[in-house]
Design an enzyme around this catalytic site. Sequence first.
Site, PDB file in Angstrom:
ATOM      1  N   CYS A  51      47.748  57.981  18.978  1.00 52.36           N
ATOM      2  CA  CYS A  51      47.154  56.650  19.025  1.00 52.36           C
ATOM      3  C   CYS A  51      47.178  56.041  17.631  1.00 52.36           C
ATOM      4  CB  CYS A  51      45.707  56.723  19.519  1.00 52.36           C
ATOM      5  SG  CYS A  51      45.536  57.201  21.232  1.00 52.36           S
ATOM      6  N   GLN A  52      47.516  54.772  17.576  1.00 50.90           N
ATOM      7  CA  GLN A  52      47.522  54.059  16.300  1.00 50.90           C
ATOM      8  C   GLN A  52      46.085  53.941  15.782  1.00 50.90           C
ATOM      9  OE1 GLN A  52      49.097  50.112  16.656  1.00 50.90           O
ATOM     10  NE2 GLN A  52      49.076  49.736  14.475  1.00 50.90           N
TER      11      GLN A  52
END
Length: 138
Positions: A51-52
């Site tokens: 996940c960013q």
Amino acid sequence: MTLEEKQQEIIDDFAIYDDWMEKYEYIIELGKDLPLIDSSKKTEDRLIEGCQSRVWLDASIENDRVRLTADSDAIITKGIIGLLVRVYDNESPEDIVKSNLHFISEIGLQEHLSPTRANGLASMVKKIKLLALSAIAK
């Protein structure tokens, strides 16, 4: 409510919005309604890789059901994990592992996310399924 009924409820909820700006606002509201994860559970081992944004997921088993709490430091991402918690919380590990999350494509979520957010969504689903699988293995 079954896993299938929860997905249909989300599909019905999104159907009332005409454009994606309204849908994004709804996703943000869902994130605000996400039950808070205990701050002591915001640890590195609970971060979802891929996940960013930073997304923490905590899972436990109560009465043979998976109980989930989550949080994120990004408002859209918090709403997305909120959708997944809404569907998967209080389900059996077996139902989670074999589930098909069709609501994601039916509401058009995947196609309206940036590639990095879409990868993050896939990572969230994968992590939840792996946690459920490990509960089955115990």
